[in-house]
Design an enzyme around this catalytic site. Structure first.
Site, PDB file in Angstrom:
ATOM      1  N   GLY A 112      -5.760  18.042  -8.552  1.00 59.83           N
ATOM      2  CA  GLY A 112      -7.167  18.446  -8.603  1.00 59.83           C
ATOM      3  C   GLY A 112      -8.020  17.235  -8.888  1.00 59.83           C
ATOM      4  N   GLY A 113      -9.293  17.476  -9.144  1.00 61.32           N
ATOM      5  CA  GLY A 113     -10.220  16.381  -9.390  1.00 61.32           C
ATOM      6  C   GLY A 113      -9.841  15.571 -10.615  1.00 61.32           C
ATOM      7  CE  LYS A 129      -5.071  18.911 -14.677  1.00 64.97           C
ATOM      8  NZ  LYS A 129      -6.050  19.964 -14.724  1.00 64.97           N
ATOM      9  CB  ILE A 139       3.527  22.141  -9.943  1.00 66.40           C
ATOM     10  CG1 ILE A 139       2.982  21.661 -11.273  1.00 66.40           C
ATOM     11  CG2 ILE A 139       5.017  22.258  -9.985  1.00 66.40           C
ATOM     12  CD1 ILE A 139       3.381  22.542 -12.455  1.00 66.40           C
ATOM     13  CG  ASP A 184     -14.689  23.380 -12.651  1.00 63.18           C
ATOM     14  OD1 ASP A 184     -15.488  23.948 -11.879  1.00 63.18           O
ATOM     15  OD2 ASP A 184     -13.789  22.610 -12.267  1.00 63.18           O
ATOM     16  CB  VAL A 234      -0.591  19.565 -12.489  1.00 64.92           C
ATOM     17  CG1 VAL A 234       0.064  20.298 -13.661  1.00 64.92           C
ATOM     18  CG2 VAL A 234      -2.088  19.595 -12.625  1.00 64.92           C
TER      19      VAL A 234
END
Lengths: 189, 853
Positions: free
Chosen positions: B107-108, B127, B104, B220, B112
Site C-alpha cells: 500500500g501507500g 509492515k 501479503i 483513512d 506487508v
C-alpha cells in the site's frame, strides 16, 4: 512446461469425454498450470487496484486452454460443460489430498504447494458439496448439472442457459431452489 | 436418503416458487392451505424456504475463485515492478527477530509481509514503512508516535499492534496476522446484501467508537483497510498509520493535476470535505468516510466517481450523491437515512459519534433479523418499553416503587399479546439513572417509549406518565395519577388502562380486580417482586421471606404464592441447587393454581420446578405447563425461552428456534435467549451461526455464565481448535472449576491426538463436582471425547447416561460427527432406535407448535 496447443487440449477433452481415463491425467496438470498463471496475474493486477471478475478469470483459463472462440457454437457449450466437470474433479482431488495429508499419508494425487492445501482449510468442504450434489442428482439431475456448471465451472447464467438449452429465467429459478436444497443438505450434516 | 418420486419433487418445486414469490408473512398460511393434510410436504417446502435467507453465499462464488485465492499468495512470479522486485529480495531476510516469509500486501505506506516471530514462535504481519529516514526525521517520529498510540487500542474489531520498532534505517510495525478478505475484495463481487452490510457496518462503527474513545482517529477509512474474516467479522487495519502519508500526499499540486492518479484517487474518494479543504478533521471525518463505505456496499459503486483527483474532490465538497436504486422498503429507507446523514458536508450535521451510528445500525440489524425470521404471529406488532419510573425525591425506603409500579404496568400491557412489551429484565438497567430517552428507545429498539416520575408527599403519591412515539419524538400520552401508597394497585391499574387505551385501542378492556384485599400485603408483595428482579441469591432470599410474610397476612393471595414458587424454583435451580427449595416451590405452586387456574406465572414456575434434575427433567409435563402459560400470554418471554430450552433438549430444534425468535422479538437483548439461540443452532449443525449468537450474548454481557460456558462448543465442533481453546480459556476465568469446561478440554485434546491428556481431563470432568449447567451436557461431551479416542464402550455408556439424565436428544446424537466410528455398532444402533421412538412421540405432541401442545 511447454505450452500445449489448443488443438491438443481440445483433443484431450474429447478423448476424456469418450471415456479415455489417461486423457484426464494429462488434462489436470495443464489446467492446473493455467490456473496458477492466472492467479499470479490476478495478484499482480490487484496491486494496481484492479480486480479481475471471477467469470473473466474462468473464461481466460478456458480460452487459453483451448481457444474457445474458435470452437463452434454447439461445441462451445459442450466444451464449457466438460471444463466444468474437469474443474469439479480438480477441486475434489485437492480436497481429498488435503484429507490424506491430515491423516499423515503421503498419497497425494497432485503435486501441490503446502500453502495451497493449508489455505484450503477455511473453504467450505468441497467433498461435502460433491456428495450433496450427487444426492441432488438422484432427485433432480438437471439442477445437479446446473450447480456443476455454475459453482464448479464458473459459468454465467447466460452460458449455463446456453449449455443446458433452457432460458436464463429458468436457470435463475432452478438455481435458487438448488442453492436452498444444497444449503439445507449441508447444514443437516 | 430415500429416492423421491418425481411427481412429489415437482410439487415441492411448484410450491417453493409459489410461496417464495409471496411476502414472508403470507407464506406459511399459503403452504398450510396448499399442503392440506400433508405435513411432511409442508415441512419440506418450508425448510427449503428457510434456506433462502442465507443461500446467497459461497455457492455464488465459483469454486474457481476459491482455488485462485488459494494459489494467489504463493504466486511469486507475479508482476515485474521495481517495488515487487524489492519486496521479493526481502523474503527470507530477518528484520529484528522476525523472519520474513512472503509478501501479503502493499500500500501507500509500504509493503506487508507474513513473518515469523522467532521469540514467540508465531506468525505475524510485518509492515515495513517506506520512510526515508534521513530527510524526514520529523515525519518518522510522528509516524512512530501515531503507531504507538494505535498500539494501545485493544478491541476485537481492531488489528492488534504487537510492536513498533526500528531496525537501522527501517521503521516496522508488527501486527496480528489477519486471515480474511479485504472489503475491497468482497466488493469486487458487487453490492453487499443488506443484512451483511448492516452487520459489517455496525462492527466497523463499534471499532471506530472504541478507537475514538481513546482519542485515536483512523484517518483513512476505506474498503482496503477493512478486513472481513470468515463469519462476517470485521477488523480495521492501519489505525492512525495512514493518516500521515495521506496528508503528505494531499498537496495542492497533487490535487490540481487533472491527470488520473489511481492511488491518490483511491484515498481521496473516501475523504471528508473538511479534510479536502485542508483542515485536520476529527472523529467525524472518519464518519464521513464510513458513509462512503456504507454507500459503496449498498450501491455497489462509490457515490462520487470523478475521473481525476480534482474532479473527485470537487464532487465531494459540492455534490449531493444520488440515492442508490433498489431497497425501497422501510429497512432500505432507514439505511439510506443513516448513510446520507454520515455523508452530510458539515461535520455538525452528521452523526456526532460512531457509537450513535452503531446503535442505529444495530437496531436496523434487529429489525432485519426479526423482520425476516420472525414468526408471523408477532411480526409488525408495536414494540413498547416502559422504563422504571423515576423517584423525584429518592429515599432507600421508596426505591422499590420505581420498579414495583412499572412492572405490573408492563404485565398488564403485554397481557393479550397484541403489543410487544419489553419485560422488566430488559429495562432494569435504566433504573436509578438519568436517561437520554431517545437513546434508550433506540437501544431497546421500540416504537413507543413510556417513562414516568413519582412524587411522594407523606402517604400520597403522584405519578406522571408520558408515552412517546420514537419515530418522531412526539408525545402520545401525558397524564397524572394520584393515590395513596395503600392504593398502589388502583394506581397502576389506572396507568395501565390509560396506556392500553392509547396504544391498543381495539383491545377489550379487561377488568382486573385487586389480587388481595390487604394493601399491606400488596405493598409487601411489590417489594418482594422488585427484590426478585435483582436476580441474586441474597435478594432472592429476602424476597422469599417477604412473600411468606405476605401470605401470612393474606393466605388467599394467588400471585404471591406464584411469586414464592418462582423464587423458590430459582433458588433451587440456580442459586442453591437442591431438593429443599424445589419441595417448597412445589407446595407454593399447588396453592397458587388451586386459588387461580388462570395464573400464568404459576404455570411458568411449575415448569421450572418439574424440569430440574431433582424432578428428573419431566420434559413432557414441563412443555405442557409452558403451553398453558403461553396460551394465556403468548409473549411471555421467560415462558418462551424455557419452552425453547426444553424443546431443544428433546431434539425439536426448529420448534425451539421459533420460540426463541418470538422471545427475541419481545426482548431482543436477552442474553439467555441469545445463548440458547446459539446452542440451538449448534444442535442444528450450524456451527458458525452458533458462534455468532454466543458472541453476541457475550458482547452484551461479558460475564454471562451461560454464554461463557456454552460458547466453546461451536468452534470445537467446527474443528477450529485454536478458537475453541481460547473460548475455553476465557470461560475458565469466569467459572474456574466447571466440569463442563474440563469435558470440552478433554474433547479438544482428544481431537488433537493427545490421548493421555484427554483421559486425565475426562477424569477431571467426571469427578469434578457440580456444573452450573445440567450435567448431561458434560456427559455428552465426555462421550464424544471417548468416541474420538476410539473407546466406544465408555462412550456409549456416557451417551446413555446423558440421555437418561435429561438429554434424550436423538437427532443430535445421531448426527454428532464424533460418533462417526460407532454408528454401525449394534449397541449404538439400539440406543438410537430407543431414542428415536421417544423423539417421535415428542414430535407428535409438540412438533407443530402451540396449537396442539
Amino acid at each position: 512446461m511447454a505450452q500445449p496447443s489448443s488443438h491438443e487440449v481440445t483433443l484431450l477433452l474429447r478423448a476424456w469425454d469418450a471415456g479415455d481415463k489417461q486423457a484426464l491425467d494429462q488434462l489436470i496438470p495443464l489446467m492446473y498450470e493455467e490456473l496458477r498463471r492466472l492467479a499470479a496475474q490476478c495478484l499482480a493486477g490487484e496491486q494496481q487496484g484492479h480486480v479481475l471478475q471471477t467469470t473473466a478469470l474462468v473464461h481466460e483459463v478456458y480460452v487459453r486452454l483451448a481457444g474457445v472462440e474458435s470452437v463452434g457454437w454447439r461445441n462451445r457449450a459442450h466444451f464449457f460443460a466438460l471444463c466444468a466437470r474437469l474443474m469439479r474433479r480438480i477441486l475434489i482431488d485437492l480436497a481429498r489430498s488435503r484429507h490424506y495429508q491430515k491423516r499423515g499419508s503421503n498419497a497425494i494425487h497432485l503435486q501441490l504447494d503446502e500453502a495451497l492445501t493449508v489455505s484450503m482449510e477455511t473453504a467450505p468442504d468441497i467433498l461435502a458439496v460433491d456428495i450433496a450434489l450427487q444426492s441432488l442428482a438422484t432427485v433432480d439431475p438437471r439442477k445437479s448439472q446446473m450447480v456443476e456448471l455454475r459453482f464448479f465451472g464458473g459459468l454465467t447464467v447466460e452460458e449455463t442457459a446456453e449449455v443446458m438449452q433452457i432460458s436464463p429465467e429458468t436457470v435463475l429459478r432452478d438455481w435458487r431452489l438448488a442453492k436452498a436444497w444444497l444449503t439445507r443438505e449441508l447444514a443437516a450434516r | 436418503m430415500t429416492i423421491m418420486k418425481p411427481e412429489r419433487w415437482q410439487r415441492i418445486e411448484e410450491l417453493y416458487h409459489a410461496a417464495g414469490a409471496l411476502p414472508r408473512a403470507e407464506r406459511v398460511p399459503f403452504l398450510a392451505q396448499a399442503c392440506a393434510e400433508d405435513q411432511r410436504l409442508l415441512e419440506e417446502v418450508r425448510s427449503l424456504l428457510d434456506q433462502g435467507v442465507t443461500a446467497q453465499g459461497w455457492l455464488d462464488a465459483p469454486a474457481m475463485t476459491m482455488l485462485a485465492n488459494a494459489i494467489a499468495p504463493r504466486a511469486q512470479n507475479a508482476g515485474s515492478s521495481q517495488r515487487q522486485r524489492d519486496a521479493l529480495q526481502l523474503i527470507g531476510k530477518t528484520v529484528g527477530h522476525y523472519q520474513i516469509l512472503e509478501q501479503i500486501g502493499a500500500g501507500g505506506m509500504g509493503a506487508v509481509y507474513r513473518a515469523h516471530d522467532d521469540r514467540l514462535r508465531r506468525d505475524v504481519a510485518l509492515k515495513i514503512l517506506t520512510v526515508d529516514a534521513g530527510s524526514h526525521a520529523e515525519q518518522r517520529s510522528r509516524i512512530l508516535s501515531e503507531a504507538r498510540a494505535a498500539s494501545a487500542l485493544n478491541h476485537p474489531g481492531i488489528t492488534t499492534i504487537y510492536e513498533v520498532g526500528e531496525d537501522g534505517e527501517q521503521v516496522f510495525i508488527v501486527m496480528e496476522l489477519v486471515q480474511g478478505q479485504s472489503l475491497r475484495e468482497v466488493l469486487s463481487a458487487g453490492a453487499v446484501e443488506t443484512h451483511t452490510l448492516v452487520r459489517l457496518g455496525a462492527q466497523i462503527s463499534e471499532a471506530l467508537a472504541a478507537a475514538h474513545a481513546q482519542g485515536v482517529i483512523h484517518g483513512d477509512v476505506k474498503p482496503e483497510n477493512i478486513m472481513v474474516l470468515t463469519n462476517d467479522r470485521v477488523k480495521l487495519l492501519d489505525f492512525g498509520l495512514a493518516r500521515q502519508v495521506v496528508e503528505e500526499s494531499l498537496t495542492v499540486t497533487n490535487i490540481s493535476s487533472n491527470l488520473p492518479q489511481p492511488r491518490l484517487a483511491g484515498t481521496i474518494a473516501y475523504m471528508s470535505p473538511e479534510k479536502l479543504a485542508g483542515s485536520l478533521g476529527d472523529n467525524r471525518a472518519d464518519l464521513f468516510s464510513l458513509g462512503i463505505v456504507l454507500y459503496e456496499m449498498a450501491a455497489g459503486s462509490r457515490p462520487f466517481l470523478g475521473p481525476s483527483a480534482m474532479a473527485l474532490a470537487t464532487q465531494i465538497v459540492n455534490d449531493v450523491p444520488p440515492r442508490w436504486s433498489g431497497g425501497e422498503t422501510a429497512i432500505g429507507e432507514e439505511l439510506v437515512r443513516i448513510t446520507f446523514r454520515l455523508l452530510e458536508k458539515k461535520p455538525a450535521a452528521r452523526y456526532q459519534s460512531a457509537h450513535e451510528v452503531q446503535v442505529d445500525l444495530n437496531s436496523l440489524s434487529r429489525s432485519l433479523e426479526l423482520g425476516i425470521m420472525l414468526p408471523a404471529a408477532v411480526a409488525g406488532k408495536t414494540a413498547v418499553a416502559v422504563l422504571p419510573f423515576k423517584l423525584l425525591t429518592p429515599t432507600p425506603e421508596d426505591e422499590y416503587l420505581a420498579v414495583a409500579l412499572a412492572d405490573p404496568v408492563i404485565n398488564r400491557l403485554s397481557a393479550n399479546g397484541e403489543l410487544l412489551v419489553r419485560p422488566i429484565s430488559a429495562v432494569m438497567r435504566y433504573a436509578k439513572q438519568t436517561t437520554d430517552l431517545m437513546l434508550a428507545a433506540r437501544e431497546l429498539n421500540v416504537d413507543v417509549l413510556v417513562d414516568g416520575s413519582i412524587q411522594r408527599l407523606d402517604r400520597r403519591l403522584r405519578v406522571h406518565v408520558q408515552a412517546w412515539n420514537v419515530s418522531n419524538g412526539s408525545s402520545r400520552l401525558s397524564a397524572k395519577f394520584d393515590g395513596t401508597v395503600t392504593e398502589a394497585f388502583e394506581l397502576q391499574d389506572q396507568i395501565a388502562d390509560a396506556l392500553a387505551r392509547e396504544l391498543n385501542p381495539g383491545a377489550p378492556k379487561t377488568s382486573v380486580s385487586s389480587p388481595t384485599g390487604s394493601p399491606a400485603a400488596y405493598e409487601l408483595f411489590l417489594r418482594a417482586m422488585e427484590r426478585m428482579t435483582r436476580n441474586n441469591r441474597w435478594d432472592m432470599r429476602i424476597a422469599i421471606e417477604m412473600l411468606e410474610n405476605t401470605l401470612v397476612i393474606d393466605p388467599q393471595f394467588a400471585d404471591a404464592w406464584a411469586g414464592l414458587a418462582e423464587a423458590c424454583a430459582l433458588m433451587g435451580g440456580i442459586f442453591e441447587p437442591g431438593s429443599k427449595w424445589i419441595a417448597r416451590a412445589e407446595k407454593a405452586v399447588r396453592r397458587a393454581l388451586n386459588l387461580d387456574r388462570e395464573n400464568v406465572e404459576a404455570y411458568v414456575a411449575r415448569a421450572r420446578i418439574i424440569w430440574t434434575p431433582t424432578r428428573k427433567f419431566q420434559h413432557r409435563s414441563a412443555l405442557r405447563s409452558l403451553g398453558e402459560a403461553l396460551r394465556r400470554r403468548p409473549t411471555h418471554d421467560q415462558a418462551l425461552s424455557w419452552r425453547a430450552l426444553v424443546l431443544m433438549h428433546v431434539g425439536l430444534q426448529s420448534q425451539a428456534k421459533e420460540c426463541l425468535m418470538t422471545a427475541l422479538a419481545v426482548s431482543p437483548d436477552n442474553t439467555f435467549t441469545l445463548t440458547f439461540m446459539g446452542t440451538n443452532a449448534l444442535y442444528a449443525g450450524q456451527y458458525d451461526e452458533a458462534w455468532d449468537w454466543h458472541a453476541r450474548a457475550l458482547r452484551l454481557d461479558r460475564t454471562s455464565l451461560w454464554a461463557n460456558l456454552l460458547s466453546p462448543a461451536a468452534p470445537l465442533y467446527a474443528g477450529e481448535m485454536e478458537k475453541a481453546a481460547k473460548a475455553i480459556q476465557s470461560a475458565t476465568q469466569v467459572l474456574p472449576k466447571d466440569p463442563l469446561l474440563s469435558s470440552y478440554e478433554a474433547l479438544l485434546w482428544a481431537k488433537r491426538g493427545a490421548r493421555r491428556k484427554a483421559e486425565q481431563l475426562i477424569q477431571k470432568a467426571t469427578h469434578g463436582g457440580k456444573s452450573l449447567l445440567h450435567t448431561h451436557h458434560m456427559m455428552h461431551t465426555v462421550a464424544a471425547a471417548y468416541a474420538v479416542l476410539g473407546k466406544h464402550k465408555p462412550a456409549l455408556s456416557w451417551l446413555r447416561k446423558a440421555s437418561t439424565n435429561g438429554l434424550p436428544i436423538y437427532p443430535v446424537f445421531r448426527d454428532d460427527p464424533h460418533f462417526e466410528g460407532m454408528r454401525s455398532q449394534p449397541p449404538f444402533v439400539s440406543l438410537m432406535a430407543n431414542l428415536k421412538r421417544e423423539w417421535l412421540s415428542y414430535q407428535r405432541e409438540f412438533g407443530s407448535g402451540l396449537a396442539s401442545g
